[in-house]
Design a protein around this motif. Sequence first.
Motif, short mmCIF file in Angstrom:
data_model
loop_
_atom_site.label_atom_id
_atom_site.label_comp_id
_atom_site.label_asym_id
_atom_site.label_seq_id
_atom_site.Cartn_x
_atom_site.Cartn_y
_atom_site.Cartn_z
N PHE A 166 0.83 -5.65 3.49
CA PHE A 166 1.14 -4.46 2.70
C PHE A 166 1.87 -3.43 3.56
N LEU A 167 1.41 -3.28 4.81
CA LEU A 167 2.08 -2.38 5.75
C LEU A 167 3.48 -2.88 6.09
N LEU A 168 3.62 -4.22 6.23
CA LEU A 168 4.95 -4.79 6.51
C LEU A 168 5.92 -4.46 5.38
N LYS A 169 5.43 -4.54 4.16
CA LYS A 169 6.29 -4.25 3.00
C LYS A 169 6.74 -2.79 3.00
N GLN A 170 5.84 -1.90 3.45
CA GLN A 170 6.18 -0.48 3.48
C GLN A 170 7.10 -0.13 4.63
#
Length: 508
Positions: free
Chosen positions: A104-108
Motif C-alpha cells: 500500500f505504501l509502494l502504491k502511494q
Amino acid sequence: MSVEIESEDIIRLILQFLKENQLEETALALELETTVKINTLENKESFIKEIKEGEWDVVLRRVIDLKIPPRKLMDLYEQVVLELTELRELGAARTLLRQTEPMFLLKQRHPERYLRLEHTLSRSMFDPKDNYPNGMTKEKRRNIIAQALANEVAIVEPSRLITLLEDCIKWQQHQGLLPLDTKFDLFRGSDQVQKTEEDSFANKEYKKIKFPGKNTYAECTIFSPNGQNLVTGSVDGFIEVWNYLTGKLRKDLKYQAEENLMSMDQSVICLNFSHDSELLASGSTDGKIAIWKLQTGFCTRRFSPAHSQGVTSLCFNKDASQILSCSYDHTVKIHNVKSGKLIKSFEGHTSFVNSVMYFNNDTIIISASSDGEVKTWDYTTGSCLSTTKPQDNLTVQLLLPIPNNINHFIAVNKSNQLSVLNQKGKLIKTIGYKGAKDFVTATISHQGKLAYAVSEDSIMYCFDISTGTLVGQSTLCKSEVIGISSHPFSNVIASNDEAGYIYLLKSE
C-alpha cells in the motif's frame, strides 16, 4: 559509570520471553499496546540464508517481529510478489500486492513500481529480462535484500531475560548485597533474605577505608537497617554510601558514579535511617536537617535550620512521617517529614542535648544531655515524665536501644561505665571495666547480647549485657576514635577516627 536502560528494551526482553514460551496472544497484545517490536534474531546467518534461498513463508513470519524501515519492507515484498508471479502463484501474489501495508505504501510513494507489478501479474508469461534489467538477477536481488534486512536487526541469545536476572543476582552476591547460601525470591526485597548471625565478638580488621586529604574524616557512620549499606557523614559535609564488605564506594548508585554526592553546607555529625532503609536523615553543625532518598540521592526535604545550633542526634518514627532531633541549643524537636512543619518542641535541658530516641512504640521520647541528665517525655502531651542522672553530673554522650529488649536502653556516660536504664529512667545496673579510660562512644550488637564501648585511648571493650562480664578487648587504632556502629544482621563493626580512617571489623 552508570547504565541507562531504555523502556523499549525492557519490553523487547518481555516479548522474547513470551514468544519463547508460546504466549503468542499475550505478546501480540503487548506489541499492539506499546507499538514495540522485538527486532531481534537468535541467528542472523539463518535469516540471511532463508532470504537467499527464497524461503519467503518463513521470512515473512520473521519480519512481523522486526522493526524494518518501510523502504526495505517495500523492496522485500516487491521481490516476493515477483517470485510468486514467476512460480504462477498468482492468487498469493495478488493478495500480497493488494492487501499488505508495504505494498500500500509502494502504491502511494512509488506508483510506477506498483503498476509494473500489476502489469507483470496480468501477463501470461514471466520474463526475467523485463523484471531484472541491467544485469540484475533473482539471486543478486535476494543478496541485496538479505544484507539490507540483516543490518536492521540485532542478534540476541535465547532466554535473555532469565540470563540477565541471573547475572544481576550473581553480581549482588559478589558485591555482598545478597548472601551466597540463601535461596533468592524475586518477589521479596533483598533485605528479607539477610542471614542473621549469632552474636560474637567482632575484633578482626578485614577492611580499611581512607578518606582523601589530611583534614577529611568521617564524623559519623551508620548501617542501613536492611544491612546493605554503610553510610558516612564527613567533616566536609559529604554523605557517602559504601559497600561494607569490599570497602568500596557504591558506584552502582548513579549519583555516586557521577560524583554528585549527597552533601550539606557544613559538617555532618549525625545520621539516621527510616526503618525500611529508603530514607536517610542527616544533621549538620549549622542546625540544618536534610532528608534523602538513598537510591537516588535526591533531597526530599531540608529544614534550614531546624535548630539554632548543631544537630547532634536524629531518629525517625516507625512510619518515617516524623523526624526527631536534638541539638546543642538545649532543645528536642519533632518535624513533619513531608510538610517540614514543626510538630513539637521539648524544652527543659540546661545543657547540650547529645542524643535522642523514640521508645515504647513511639509513645515515649528519651533524651540525654551534657549536664548528666536523661529525660523521658510523653509524646502526646510533651510533658517531662522523669529526669535521671545515671552517674551524677557526668556527661551522657549517647543513648542506645537494645535490640530484642523493649524495656531497657543503655546510656553512655563520660566514664568507664555503661548505664542500663528502664523506660522510666531508673538505673538497673552498670556495665564496665575499672581499668579502662572514659568511654567516648559505644554500640550494641545486632541481637542485643553484646555492648561495644570505645575508650579515650581507642581501645574497644566488648561486654556481655546480661552478665556484665568483659568478653574481650582490642586496640582499634593509634588516633582518637570518634564513633562506632554495628551491622543489623552480622558481627561487623565500623569505627571512624580523626585521622580519616574507617576500620571494618568482623568476628574471627
